[in-house]
Design a protein around this motif. Structure first.
Motif, PDB file in Angstrom:
ATOM      1  N   HIS A   1       0.830  -1.200   0.000  1.00  0.00           N
ATOM      2  CA  HIS A   1       0.000   0.000   0.000  1.00  0.00           C
ATOM      3  C   HIS A   1       0.867   1.253   0.000  1.00  0.00           C
ATOM      4  N   ILE A   2       0.341   2.292  -0.594  1.00  0.00           N
ATOM      5  CA  ILE A   2       1.036   3.577  -0.595  1.00  0.00           C
ATOM      6  C   ILE A   2       0.320   4.489   0.392  1.00  0.00           C
ATOM      7  N   PHE A   3       1.099   5.065   1.277  1.00  0.00           N
ATOM      8  CA  PHE A   3       0.552   5.965   2.280  1.00  0.00           C
ATOM      9  C   PHE A   3       1.168   7.342   2.106  1.00  0.00           C
ATOM     10  N   GLU A   4       0.334   8.358   2.065  1.00  0.00           N
ATOM     11  CA  GLU A   4       0.808   9.727   2.042  1.00  0.00           C
ATOM     12  C   GLU A   4       0.053  10.497   3.108  1.00  0.00           C
ATOM     13  N   PHE A   5       0.759  11.340   3.808  1.00  0.00           N
ATOM     14  CA  PHE A   5       0.155  12.098   4.885  1.00  0.00           C
ATOM     15  C   PHE A   5       0.475  13.574   4.707  1.00  0.00           C
ATOM     16  N   THR A   6      -0.479  14.405   5.004  1.00  0.00           N
ATOM     17  CA  THR A   6      -0.286  15.845   5.025  1.00  0.00           C
ATOM     18  C   THR A   6      -0.688  16.330   6.416  1.00  0.00           C
ATOM     19  N   VAL A   7       0.210  17.048   7.070  1.00  0.00           N
ATOM     20  CA  VAL A   7      -0.077  17.569   8.399  1.00  0.00           C
ATOM     21  C   VAL A   7      -0.903  18.842   8.246  1.00  0.00           C
ATOM     22  N   LEU A   8      -2.112  18.801   8.752  1.00  0.00           N
ATOM     23  CA  LEU A   8      -2.980  19.968   8.708  1.00  0.00           C
ATOM     24  C   LEU A   8      -2.751  20.863   9.916  1.00  0.00           C
ATOM     25  N   GLU A   9      -2.557  20.233  11.059  1.00  0.00           N
ATOM     26  CA  GLU A   9      -2.304  20.967  12.287  1.00  0.00           C
ATOM     27  C   GLU A   9      -1.447  20.081  13.183  1.00  0.00           C
ATOM     28  N   PRO A  10      -0.271  20.546  13.585  1.00  0.00           N
ATOM     29  CA  PRO A  10       0.586  19.710  14.426  1.00  0.00           C
ATOM     30  C   PRO A  10      -0.103  19.336  15.744  1.00  0.00           C
ATOM     31  N   ALA A  11       0.059  18.111  16.128  1.00  0.00           N
ATOM     32  CA  ALA A  11      -0.500  17.633  17.391  1.00  0.00           C
ATOM     33  C   ALA A  11       0.637  17.254  18.322  1.00  0.00           C
ATOM     34  N   THR A  12       0.346  17.268  19.594  1.00  0.00           N
ATOM     35  CA  THR A  12       1.373  16.888  20.565  1.00  0.00           C
ATOM     36  C   THR A  12       1.027  15.580  21.260  1.00  0.00           C
ATOM     37  N   HIS A  13      -0.159  15.057  21.009  1.00  0.00           N
ATOM     38  CA  HIS A  13      -0.579  13.808  21.634  1.00  0.00           C
ATOM     39  C   HIS A  13      -0.410  12.654  20.664  1.00  0.00           C
ATOM     40  N   SER A  14      -0.132  11.490  21.211  1.00  0.00           N
ATOM     41  CA  SER A  14      -0.086  10.257  20.434  1.00  0.00           C
ATOM     42  C   SER A  14      -1.260   9.380  20.846  1.00  0.00           C
ATOM     43  N   LEU A  15      -1.553   8.396  20.015  1.00  0.00           N
ATOM     44  CA  LEU A  15      -2.658   7.486  20.285  1.00  0.00           C
ATOM     45  C   LEU A  15      -2.177   6.054  20.142  1.00  0.00           C
TER      46      LEU A  15
END
Length: 89
Positions: free
Chosen positions: A6-20
């Protein structure tokens, strides 16, 4: 990715400081003590007990050493982990 093609691409819209972190309890073990340890560390937890699926919100203030030790202990206890949002360096 090289595992499943699979190809994954991500665009950061707003930086977050929490992880899940997602925890799947595929065992008959009591997960509550593990969730309590995450809460003691300063994380928030939620669960869908019917599906044995739990989520852990990890603020960035949690020391890496303490978090990594707890994640390792969680895996050693037989729980499966996934990291859908990871904002730690």
């Amino acid at each position: 990715d090289s595992v499943n093609g699979h190809i994954f691409e991500f665009t950061v819209l707003e930086p977050a400081t929490h992880s899940l972190v997602w925890i799947l309890n595929n065992t008959k073990a009591d997960i509550e003590p593990t969730l309590a340890r995450f809460r003691e560390l300063g994380c928030s937890t939620e669960g869908l007990e019917r599906f044995s699926l739990y989520s852990v919100d990890v603020p960035d203030q949690i020391p890496d050493s303490a978090l990594n030790a707890l994640l390792d202990a969680t895996e050693l206890a037989g729980f499966d982990l996934a990291f859908p949002v990871w904002r730690r360096a």
